[in-house]
Each structure stands twice: as C-alpha cells, then as structure tokens.
Design a protein around this motif. Structure first.
Motif, PDB file in Angstrom:
ATOM      1  N   UNK A   1      51.346  50.384  44.033  1.00  0.00           N
ATOM      2  CA  UNK A   1      50.993  50.971  45.324  1.00  0.00           C
ATOM      3  C   UNK A   1      49.828  51.950  45.175  1.00  0.00           C
ATOM      4  N   UNK A   2      49.677  52.487  43.970  1.00  0.00           N
ATOM      5  CA  UNK A   2      48.513  53.331  43.675  1.00  0.00           C
ATOM      6  C   UNK A   2      48.255  53.265  42.175  1.00  0.00           C
ATOM      7  N   UNK A   3      47.021  53.576  41.801  1.00  0.00           N
ATOM      8  CA  UNK A   3      46.622  53.506  40.397  1.00  0.00           C
ATOM      9  C   UNK A   3      45.494  54.495  40.165  1.00  0.00           C
ATOM     10  N   UNK A   4      45.247  54.798  38.897  1.00  0.00           N
ATOM     11  CA  UNK A   4      44.125  55.695  38.577  1.00  0.00           C
ATOM     12  C   UNK A   4      43.037  54.982  37.784  1.00  0.00           C
ATOM     13  N   UNK A   5      43.251  53.690  37.488  1.00  0.00           N
ATOM     14  CA  UNK A   5      42.246  52.928  36.743  1.00  0.00           C
ATOM     15  C   UNK A   5      42.435  51.445  37.017  1.00  0.00           C
ATOM     16  N   UNK A   6      41.321  50.733  37.152  1.00  0.00           N
ATOM     17  CA  UNK A   6      41.343  49.268  37.189  1.00  0.00           C
ATOM     18  C   UNK A   6      40.479  48.775  36.034  1.00  0.00           C
ATOM     19  N   UNK A   7      41.114  48.154  35.055  1.00  0.00           N
ATOM     20  CA  UNK A   7      40.392  47.602  33.901  1.00  0.00           C
ATOM     21  C   UNK A   7      40.062  46.143  34.198  1.00  0.00           C
ATOM     22  N   UNK A   8      38.770  45.820  34.200  1.00  0.00           N
ATOM     23  CA  UNK A   8      38.318  44.478  34.574  1.00  0.00           C
ATOM     24  C   UNK A   8      37.856  43.733  33.339  1.00  0.00           C
ATOM     25  N   UNK A   9      38.472  42.585  33.093  1.00  0.00           N
ATOM     26  CA  UNK A   9      38.059  41.702  32.004  1.00  0.00           C
ATOM     27  C   UNK A   9      37.465  40.446  32.633  1.00  0.00           C
ATOM     28  N   UNK A  10      36.218  40.128  32.299  1.00  0.00           N
ATOM     29  CA  UNK A  10      35.588  38.950  32.867  1.00  0.00           C
ATOM     30  C   UNK A  10      34.662  39.297  34.014  1.00  0.00           C
ATOM     31  N   UNK A  11      34.395  38.304  34.831  1.00  0.00           N
ATOM     32  CA  UNK A  11      33.386  38.428  35.889  1.00  0.00           C
ATOM     33  C   UNK A  11      34.023  38.042  37.224  1.00  0.00           C
ATOM     34  N   UNK A  12      34.221  39.043  38.102  1.00  0.00           N
ATOM     35  CA  UNK A  12      34.842  38.757  39.395  1.00  0.00           C
ATOM     36  C   UNK A  12      33.969  37.804  40.205  1.00  0.00           C
ATOM     37  N   UNK A  13      32.669  38.091  40.298  1.00  0.00           N
ATOM     38  CA  UNK A  13      31.785  37.249  41.094  1.00  0.00           C
ATOM     39  C   UNK A  13      31.667  35.852  40.501  1.00  0.00           C
ATOM     40  N   UNK A  14      31.874  35.734  39.188  1.00  0.00           N
ATOM     41  CA  UNK A  14      31.860  34.434  38.532  1.00  0.00           C
ATOM     42  C   UNK A  14      33.179  33.702  38.635  1.00  0.00           C
ATOM     43  N   UNK A  15      34.153  34.315  39.299  1.00  0.00           N
ATOM     44  CA  UNK A  15      35.466  33.705  39.552  1.00  0.00           C
ATOM     45  C   UNK A  15      36.205  33.407  38.246  1.00  0.00           C
ATOM     46  N   UNK A  16      36.125  34.336  37.333  1.00  0.00           N
ATOM     47  CA  UNK A  16      36.797  34.209  36.035  1.00  0.00           C
ATOM     48  C   UNK A  16      37.120  35.627  35.572  1.00  0.00           C
ATOM     49  N   UNK A  17      38.288  36.124  35.965  1.00  0.00           N
ATOM     50  CA  UNK A  17      38.547  37.541  35.691  1.00  0.00           C
ATOM     51  C   UNK A  17      40.040  37.850  35.668  1.00  0.00           C
ATOM     52  N   UNK A  18      40.330  38.986  35.023  1.00  0.00           N
ATOM     53  CA  UNK A  18      41.680  39.548  34.975  1.00  0.00           C
ATOM     54  C   UNK A  18      41.538  41.046  35.221  1.00  0.00           C
ATOM     55  N   UNK A  19      42.241  41.567  36.216  1.00  0.00           N
ATOM     56  CA  UNK A  19      42.183  42.985  36.554  1.00  0.00           C
ATOM     57  C   UNK A  19      43.540  43.624  36.285  1.00  0.00           C
ATOM     58  N   UNK A  20      43.538  44.720  35.523  1.00  0.00           N
ATOM     59  CA  UNK A  20      44.771  45.444  35.238  1.00  0.00           C
ATOM     60  C   UNK A  20      44.763  46.761  36.018  1.00  0.00           C
ATOM     61  N   UNK A  21      45.797  46.955  36.825  1.00  0.00           N
ATOM     62  CA  UNK A  21      45.932  48.163  37.633  1.00  0.00           C
ATOM     63  C   UNK A  21      46.852  49.121  36.879  1.00  0.00           C
ATOM     64  N   UNK A  22      46.277  50.267  36.461  1.00  0.00           N
ATOM     65  CA  UNK A  22      46.981  51.166  35.558  1.00  0.00           C
ATOM     66  C   UNK A  22      47.227  52.530  36.192  1.00  0.00           C
ATOM     67  N   UNK A  23      48.310  53.141  35.770  1.00  0.00           N
ATOM     68  CA  UNK A  23      48.590  54.535  36.110  1.00  0.00           C
ATOM     69  C   UNK A  23      48.967  55.258  34.821  1.00  0.00           C
ATOM     70  N   UNK A  24      48.169  56.251  34.452  1.00  0.00           N
ATOM     71  CA  UNK A  24      48.379  57.010  33.216  1.00  0.00           C
ATOM     72  C   UNK A  24      48.449  56.075  32.009  1.00  0.00           C
ATOM     73  N   UNK A  25      47.589  55.082  32.014  1.00  0.00           N
ATOM     74  CA  UNK A  25      47.492  54.158  30.895  1.00  0.00           C
ATOM     75  C   UNK A  25      48.465  53.001  30.928  1.00  0.00           C
TER      76      UNK A  25
END
Length: 508
Positions: A457-481
């Motif tokens: 519902x809330x996070x303090x970091x989004x770690x992006x692996x890959x390329x969102x615009x390239x349609x090949x990505x993984x996003x991790x929504x983190x809170x305090x790591x």
C-alpha cells in the motif's frame, strides 16, 4: 480452407528419449497430437499435460516446486502426481501420463487413470453449508467442498442472473470481441446438478439470523445452515453526477453489464471511460481493439500510480496513447446531458457510450446486519472465520491478517478471492488451515501483460530491473529494504520465483 494446425512440439515420446537428453527440469514432447511435458522432481520423473487448464499457458516455461508445477501466466499450480489443480485460477485437473523406463530411455505412451484427489476427508463435517455469493470465492468454495468429499447439502445463493463466470475476461478479451461467450462460464450448467450444488440465481438475501442459523431470502423463506460463507463481493461505484442514469452510461461488473456495453457500442464512434483504474483501462484497450475512439477522464495525474508507481504509470499511459487513447487527467466528468459530457475543467466531450470505471465498494450490508465485527471490510482471523463462530468470509469483503505484509489487508483480486474460497471451504470442514497465500493479480493492456505478486500500500523504494519502456522488467516495491510486492512485464519465471521467495520467507 481449414487452417492448418501446427504439429505438436518436441520429440515423440512414444519412441522414447535418452535419459541424457533430459537434463533440465522440464522437457516438452508429444504423444500423438497431445503435447506432454516431462517434469523432473528430485529423483522422480512425471508426465503431465503441457498446458494450463486456465488460459492454456505453457507449463514448460513454469516453475517446478516439489511435486508441483506452476503456470507462468497466472500462477495456477498443479500436482504432478494427480494432475489436480492445486491453486487457482485453474480449477480443472490436467491429465497425467504413464512414464516408463526401459534401459537408459524414457517412454510415454498412454495416460494414467486419473488418480483420486489427495484432499483430506472432512474432520468435522456439517450437514448444511450455505454460500452467499456467486463470484470467484463462492464458486471456488462450492467446488472445493465437493473435491474434499463433503457429502452434505450446499446451497449457493447468487444475486446474479447468470451462473459464475470468468469475470477478468469481461474487461479483456470478451469485451474486445476476441473471446466467444461460451468461454466465460467457470463451470458448465450441468456441473451444479451433477455436483449436488443447489445454485439459486437472482436470490436476494435480506438478512442472516445468527442465533437460529438461518439465511433469510426475499420471497424464499429461511434457509438453515451449519456453516455459512459470506462471499458477497463488491459492486461498482456510481458517480453521483447529473445524467449518470442514462441508458448509454454503464458500469462493468457482471455478464449482463458487459452484454449491455457490447450492445451499446454497436455503431458507436466515440466512448468516454471515467477512471484510469485497471478495469477502466482494460476496457479502454478492449474498445480501442474494436476501433472505437476512447477518451479517458480521471482525477489522478498518472494512471495506476497508486498501485504501480510513477514509472509504470507513465508507461501505461504511453502504451494507451500509442494505441490512440486520449487522456484527460486531473479532471472529472461533472455532468452528462445526452451525449455531451461536461468536465469539471469546463471542457465538453461528445460520446456515444460512457463507461464508469471508478472502482468498487465491498458489499457489507449483510455482514453489518448480522452483527459481525467490521474493519473497513469483514474482519476475519487467519482461518477466514468471522467474529461469529461458523460464519466465514472470503473475497472482496474479507480483511485478513496477512503474514507477508504483516498487516490486516483487504484485496479486490480475482485469484485471491478464489484461493480464499478454497481455504474457507476446507476450514468449514474442520481443517484449520491458515490462509497465507501471496496475493496475485494480472492485468492485460493490448498485448502487454502486467503481473503483480504481494501487496504494497506504500513503499519507500522501487528497484527496477530491466527496461519498462522495452516491456522487459521487474519492479520490486520495498519498505525499509524489505520487498513487499513485485510487478513484472514479460518476466514470468521471475514473477513465479518472487512469489515462491515470499512464501519461503514465512518459514524462516
């Protein structure tokens, strides 16, 4: 001329393969015209139908976990020993095949007789179970009760006019015109009588008498229960604006709603979608597929930012704009007069069809009337039981203690509702199974699928692996790591692995 079918993939398993040719976790082959998947689990080799029984996802690209395999598309799970659909969204079992070892070669020639379910027998079998609701949770519960060999009566009360349908398809392929209506029923009409499920459509439940253990139905008297499942779901929010009651203004929740929209867009040139929610934008994509000009009006500055974050929100907007959708963000529809919609900003849009996709609200009236404990939904414990013994809740209305987010959450996702329905069914039979499934949903926009596991519902970091615009990505929504949720585009195996990692974290 009939379209030629592609030959089945992989080696002919009736001719056998060398053991040395099967070195990975899976190998796709065929028996006649049937594609069959060899699966290695530890020292054992199994053979199972190669495609998920939900939307025909390729299990060869899935994840093997113990004696199970998980579908890469929507995270259904199948038991390799029995073929049983162990986790939704799949409900139908797969065929299992006989594996034979001759010298150093592996052969598959015939199907095995379908093994019986490994489900536990009822520990505390009630005589009468009533389910209120004909959606994902209600159907999954009724189905699981029979799979668990429950032999008492099941009465399923649905306010809908149609038997349970595959609701996610209503805003996707069916609305787009690329899926026929006969794909929609979750079970054939004959299933309910054959399974001994008394499905009563158009049933308006007016109250629950928790002392007498009766469900009161309008014009239907009292229905007694020993265990009760509340799976009343949610209803679309109607905006309180002038003109919202006109026949060309629609919401999308039921099959009847979808049929009305399809009828309304015959000959239509332009549509307005109010709201940039998942349902709203999936519907926008479906309407664009039909060649209709689509304007999306929504108060937020980025679509889906609250759930997916700014980067993914920008991508979703750009994707829809590539397909011709016109956005009016930071704005709302103030009034609809005939085919003229006046926006709060003063702009005026002409439209033949208006679709309100501004969210849903849980149907809580029955639970409140029955005196159940409420917490922005129906409060349930880890077994999905409410504050009243013998009454359970599942699906959109239930707020449960989620061990992954370590919070009490309520989630409006189809797969969550199905999995809760199954857990509630087993617990109504006395099994005391903790509901600890990782939340999962998927969304489809044109040819781009977005998978999401976990709950943030809330996070303090989004770690992006890959390329969102390239349609090949993984996003991790983190809170305090700590990773709370993972969204992905075309990273199906990584999405399954993220789900498994969240499950395994509970046992540490």
């Amino acid at each position: 001329m009939a379209e030629e079918q592609s030959p089945p993939a992989g080696p002919d398993l009736t001719q056998g393969i060398a053991s040395t040719d099967f070195s990975g976790a899976t190998l796709l082959g065929h028996v006649g015209e049937h594609e069959v998947l060899l699966v290695r689990s530890g020292s054992e080799i199994f053979a199972i139908d190669a495609h998920c029984s939900h939307y025909h996802g390729p299990l060869a690209d899935g994840l093997v976990v113990g004696h199970s395999i998980r579908c890469p598309w929507h995270h259904a799970c199948f038991d390799l020993r029995t073929g049983e659909a162990a986790r939704p969204p799949a409900l139908n079992a797969l065929s299992v095949w006989q594996v034979e070892h001759e010298g150093d070669r592996i052969f598959v020639r015939r199907k095995r007789e379908q093994p019986k379910s490994r489900g536990k027998r009822p520990v505390d079998a009630p005589g009468k179970i009533v389910i209120i609701g004909g959606g994902a949770a209600g159907l999954a519960a009724a189905d699981m009760l029979r799979r668990q060999d429950f032999r008492g009566s099941i009465v399923m009360l649905s306010s809908d006019a149609a038997p349970p349908v595959d609701r996610p398809n209503l805003s996707k392929d069916y609305l787009a015109g690329s899926a026929p209506e006969d794909w929609l029923p979750l079970r054939p009409d004959s299933f309910y009588a054959e399974a001994g499920i008394d499905l009563r459509l158009k049933s308006n439940v007016t109250s629950i008498d928790t002392k007498a253990r009766d469900v009161i139905v309008a014009n239907g008297g009292a229905i007694p229960y020993d265990r009760l499942l509340l799976a009343t779901g949610a209803e679309p929010v109607w905006l309180p604006i002038p003109g919202a009651d006109q026949p060309h203004v629609h919401v999308l929740r039921t099959l009847a709603d979808c049929r009305a929209i399809i009828e309304s867009i015959r000959g239509a040139r332009r549509a307005i979608v109010m709201g940039a929610s998942f349902i709203g934008l999936e519907a926008a994509a479906a309407l664009r597929t039909r060649g209709i000009e689509v304007h999306v009006v929504a108060p937020e500055q980025r679509p889906m930012e609250r759930v997916l974050g700014p980067e993914m929100g920008d991508f979703v907007r750009a994707l829809h704009e590539e397909h011709g959708v016109i956005f009016h963000l930071g704005d709302t529809v103030a009034a609809i007069e005939g085919k003229r919609a006046t926006l709060k900003s003063g702009s005026v849009l002409e439209a033949d069809v208006v679709l309100a996709g501004v969210g849903v609200r849980p149907r809580l009236a029955l639970a409140e009337q029955a005196g159940l404990k409420m917490d922005r939904g129906v409060a349930v414990n880890e077994f999905l039981e409410t504050s009243v013994t013998g009454i359970y809740a599942a699906g959109d209305i239930a707020r449960w203690p989620d061990p992954h987010s370590k919070d009490n959450i309520r989630v409006e996702h189809w797969v969550v509702a199905q999995r809760q329905g199954q857990t509630a069914a087993r617990n109504m039979l006395g099994q005391r199974e903790v509901f600890d499934a990782v939340p999962f949903f998927w969304s489809q926009h044109y040819d781009v699928p977005i998978n999401y596991v976990g709950h943030a519902e809330k996070w303090d970091e989004i770690a992006i692996d890959g390329d969102i615009s390239g349609r090949d990505c993984l996003l991790k929504y983190k809170s305090k790591g700590r990773v709370l949720a993972v969204a992905s585009i075309y990273r199906d195996l990584a999405s399954l692995q993220a789900e498994l990692a969240m499950e395994q974290a509970l046992s540490r």
